[in-house]
Design a protein around this motif. Structure first.
Motif, PDB file in Angstrom:
ATOM      1  N   SER A  71       0.897  -1.284  -0.143  1.00 35.57           N
ATOM      2  CA  SER A  71      -0.044   0.074  -0.006  1.00 35.57           C
ATOM      3  C   SER A  71       0.840   1.187   0.027  1.00 35.57           C
ATOM      4  CB  SER A  71      -0.826   0.089   1.275  1.00 35.57           C
ATOM      5  OG  SER A  71      -1.905   1.086   1.083  1.00 35.57           O
ATOM      6  N   ASP A  72       0.173   2.360  -0.490  1.00 36.21           N
ATOM      7  CA  ASP A  72       0.748   3.623  -0.390  1.00 36.21           C
ATOM      8  C   ASP A  72       2.249   3.786  -0.772  1.00 36.21           C
ATOM      9  OD1 ASP A  72      -1.213   5.633   1.225  1.00 36.21           O
ATOM     10  OD2 ASP A  72      -1.654   3.564   1.748  1.00 36.21           O
ATOM     11  N   THR A  73       2.536   3.414  -1.971  1.00 32.80           N
ATOM     12  CA  THR A  73       4.031   3.369  -2.602  1.00 32.80           C
ATOM     13  C   THR A  73       4.398   4.886  -2.985  1.00 32.80           C
ATOM     14  OG1 THR A  73       3.019   2.971  -4.858  1.00 32.80           O
ATOM     15  CG2 THR A  73       3.937   1.014  -3.450  1.00 32.80           C
ATOM     16  N   GLY A 129      -3.843   1.900  -2.520  1.00 35.60           N
ATOM     17  CA  GLY A 129      -4.049   3.129  -3.065  1.00 35.60           C
ATOM     18  C   GLY A 129      -2.918   4.149  -2.726  1.00 35.60           C
ATOM     19  N   ASP A 130      -2.964   5.389  -3.234  1.00 42.37           N
ATOM     20  CA  ASP A 130      -1.590   6.187  -3.465  1.00 42.37           C
ATOM     21  C   ASP A 130      -0.505   5.506  -4.182  1.00 42.37           C
ATOM     22  OD1 ASP A 130      -3.022   8.075  -2.343  1.00 42.37           O
ATOM     23  OD2 ASP A 130      -2.231   7.860  -0.282  1.00 42.37           O
ATOM     24  N   LEU A 131      -0.606   4.962  -5.218  1.00 40.93           N
ATOM     25  CA  LEU A 131       0.436   4.290  -6.215  1.00 40.93           C
ATOM     26  C   LEU A 131       1.329   5.312  -6.611  1.00 40.93           C
ATOM     27  CD1 LEU A 131       1.095   1.645  -7.712  1.00 40.93           C
ATOM     28  CD2 LEU A 131      -0.300   2.281  -9.592  1.00 40.93           C
ATOM     29  N   GLY A 133      -6.034   5.545  -4.667  1.00 45.87           N
ATOM     30  CA  GLY A 133      -5.875   6.965  -3.383  1.00 45.87           C
ATOM     31  C   GLY A 133      -5.898   8.252  -3.801  1.00 45.87           C
ATOM     32  N   GLU A 134      -6.098   9.241  -3.129  1.00 48.61           N
ATOM     33  CA  GLU A 134      -6.157  10.558  -3.382  1.00 48.61           C
ATOM     34  C   GLU A 134      -5.018  10.928  -4.709  1.00 48.61           C
ATOM     35  OE1 GLU A 134      -5.384   9.739  -0.461  1.00 48.61           O
ATOM     36  OE2 GLU A 134      -3.822  11.261   0.448  1.00 48.61           O
ATOM     37  N   HIS A 135      -3.814  10.468  -4.434  1.00 48.38           N
ATOM     38  CA  HIS A 135      -2.703  10.844  -4.940  1.00 48.38           C
ATOM     39  C   HIS A 135      -2.896  10.493  -6.436  1.00 48.38           C
ATOM     40  CE1 HIS A 135       0.179  12.786  -1.958  1.00 48.38           C
ATOM     41  NE2 HIS A 135      -0.680  12.251  -1.091  1.00 48.38           N
ATOM     42  N   ASP A 136      -3.547   9.385  -6.460  1.00 47.66           N
ATOM     43  CA  ASP A 136      -3.615   8.740  -7.943  1.00 47.66           C
ATOM     44  C   ASP A 136      -4.890   9.438  -8.813  1.00 47.66           C
ATOM     45  OD1 ASP A 136      -2.011   6.856  -6.972  1.00 47.66           O
ATOM     46  OD2 ASP A 136      -3.813   5.699  -6.202  1.00 47.66           O
ATOM     47  N   SER A 177     -11.041  -0.183   1.475  1.00 39.96           N
ATOM     48  CA  SER A 177     -10.847   1.383   1.023  1.00 39.96           C
ATOM     49  C   SER A 177      -9.753   2.102   1.397  1.00 39.96           C
ATOM     50  CB  SER A 177     -11.963   2.077   2.038  1.00 39.96           C
ATOM     51  OG  SER A 177     -11.333   2.026   3.719  1.00 39.96           O
ATOM     52  N   HIS A 178      -9.499   3.237   0.807  1.00 39.17           N
ATOM     53  CA  HIS A 178      -8.215   3.971   0.991  1.00 39.17           C
ATOM     54  C   HIS A 178      -8.354   4.752   2.259  1.00 39.17           C
ATOM     55  CE1 HIS A 178      -4.590   5.720   0.298  1.00 39.17           C
ATOM     56  NE2 HIS A 178      -4.951   7.216   0.266  1.00 39.17           N
ATOM     57  N   SER A 179      -9.106   5.797   2.502  1.00 39.68           N
ATOM     58  CA  SER A 179      -9.308   6.426   3.650  1.00 39.68           C
ATOM     59  C   SER A 179      -9.746   5.254   4.812  1.00 39.68           C
ATOM     60  CB  SER A 179      -9.990   7.551   3.744  1.00 39.68           C
ATOM     61  OG  SER A 179     -11.446   7.275   3.148  1.00 39.68           O
ATOM     62  N   GLY A 238      -5.851   1.899   3.445  1.00 43.97           N
ATOM     63  CA  GLY A 238      -4.465   2.603   3.420  1.00 43.97           C
ATOM     64  C   GLY A 238      -4.521   3.514   4.098  1.00 43.97           C
ATOM     65  N   HIS A 239      -3.802   4.792   3.464  1.00 48.14           N
ATOM     66  CA  HIS A 239      -3.743   6.314   3.708  1.00 48.14           C
ATOM     67  C   HIS A 239      -3.077   6.501   4.984  1.00 48.14           C
ATOM     68  CE1 HIS A 239      -4.920  10.196   3.349  1.00 48.14           C
ATOM     69  NE2 HIS A 239      -5.849  10.258   4.252  1.00 48.14           N
ATOM     70  N   THR A 240      -3.069   5.973   6.134  1.00 46.96           N
ATOM     71  CA  THR A 240      -2.710   6.164   7.458  1.00 46.96           C
ATOM     72  C   THR A 240      -1.270   5.856   7.546  1.00 46.96           C
ATOM     73  OG1 THR A 240      -3.939   4.387   8.522  1.00 46.96           O
ATOM     74  CG2 THR A 240      -4.960   6.639   8.532  1.00 46.96           C
TER      75      THR A 240
HETATM   76 FE   LIG Z   1      -3.751   8.682   0.717  1.00 51.54          FE
END
Ligand SMILES: [Fe+2]
Ligand SMILES: [Fe+2]
Length: 376
Positions: free
Chosen positions: A78-80, A116-118, A146-149, A240-242, A276-278
């Motif tokens: 996650s979150d790369t 998420g946040d690839l 994720g939001e960064h994506d 989920s992401h958040s 993810g996310h946190t």
């Molecule tokens: Fe995120």
């Protein structure tokens, strides 16, 4: 005189030894099964120079067989947060490290989830690079957004690579749902922001311009329809992401319509949400739902100053001289009961196993080993 302090490694050794003794005494495993478990654990010890809980997890699977629904394992990365490698290759290298970890698992997990946040800035070339890296996983991968994506082009590049962000699948009697949870009310149009400004604002998390993340009315309607055909005894796992609850608003560790999503999940006997996310070990239980945060491969976030769920077992403060510290990946063992045991595979540290029973007993049983240094 016995030492006053036992390291986490020593405790792992002691736990493992006593478990193997009990298993032999009770005869719950055949000799062949026992040798497989012991051999796997010993091999890992030899390879890594420490004891990991992988051996325990194989025991869990072996014991669970024949009890109805087949147990299985899935892994996560996650979150790369990858830039393209010509800009910054550190996060690319850590993503590759996670892929190597998962590809080395024996047996292989049934599938891998990506949390998420690839990408870091949402550019198509970042996402394409990420898709190429995820393709090198041996097991099938299910990708979360994720939001960064998303917020550079509102998902155009991501969708062209991975499809619809809301989808579900069934696996060995379990219903899995991947839901886009980082929608936001439009804060950019009225302000005349460029796409880059919008992306940077959302990525900033702790600014006052943006709203809070949400699944949104459309996503909730999709979820309602998806779940309508699922029996309430079927275990449900939501990615989920958040975090699908309200943890810390100021940093957008938050899902604004979490209560409405929980209501849709309320009739099911076993629900697990994995998010993810946190970027931290995060455990929570709310009603019938267990929540697990995934580790990031890029960096650990600190714990929020308030609102930390009380079941969380906090990580030690990251060592700033080790770029991988408190990052990692992990695995989930889906038990025949419909609950999940979770392994946090922390790089540079002992792994931490969180048993389903820990959350089910609201922290009374199977508490994971506590960290010994200052948390953050
Ligand atoms: Fe995120
Ligand atoms: Fe992230």
């Amino acid at each position: 005189m016995a030492p006053r302090y036992k390291s986490i490694e020593t405790k792992h050794h002691e736990e493992r030894e006593s478990l193997f003794r009990d298993l032999q005494r009770l005869g719950r495993l055949s000799r062949r099964g026992f040798m497989r478990v012991a051999g796997a654990a010993a091999g890992i010890v030899a390879a890594k120079g420490l004891v990991t809980p992988h051996g325990f997890q194989l025991v869990e699977l072996a014991q669970a067989q024949g009890a109805g629904r087949a147990p299985f394992t899935f892994a996560y990365i996650s979150d790369t947060h990858m830039y393209t490698r010509n800009v910054n290759d550190r996060f690319v290298r850590s993503a590759l490290k996670a892929v190597d970890d998962v590809n080395a698992l024996d047996p292989q997990p049934d599938f891998v989830i990506f949390g998420g946040d690839l990408a870091q800035t949402g550019r198509r070339d970042e996402l394409e690079q990420g898709a190429q890296i995820l393709k090198t996983l041996k097991a099938p991968v299910h990708v979360q957004v994720g939001e960064h994506d998303w917020f550079l082009d509102m998902g155009e590049a991501w969708r062209s690579l991975f499809g619809n962000p809301n989808y579900s699948f069934d696996h060995k009697g379990v219903h899995f749902v991947t839901i886009m949870s980082v929608e936001e009310p439009d804060f950019w149009t009225a302000r005349g922001m460029t796409a880059e400004e919008r992306m940077a604002t959302v990525a900033g998390l702790d600014n006052a311009l943006q709203g809070r993340f949400e699944v949104g009315a459309e996503g909730r309607e999709w979820l309602r329809n998806d779940l309508a055909r699922v029996d309430s005894r079927t275990p449900i796992v939501v990615f989920s992401h958040s975090p699908l609850y309200k943890y810390y608003r100021a940093w957008n560790f938050w899902t604004e319509d979490a209560d409405k999503v929980h209501a849709l999940l309320g009739r099911f006997e076993h629900v697990t949400v994995i998010h993810g996310h946190t970027h931290q070990m995060l455990l929570n239980r709310n009603g019938n739902i267990d929540f697990y945060g995934m580790l990031s491969t890029a960096w650990p976030w600190p714990y929020a100053p308030t609102g930390l769920p009380k079941l969380s077992v906090q990580m030690n403060r990251a060592d700033p001289f080790n770029a991988f510290d408190a990052c990692g990946d992990g695995q989930f063992d889906m038990l025949t009961s419909g609950a999940i045991d979770k392994l946090y595979n922390l790089w540079n540290r002992d792994p931490v196993t969180v048993r389903a029973n820990y959350l089910a007993s609201k922290g009374a049983k199977d508490r994971p080993l506590a960290t010994t240094l200052t948390s953050y």
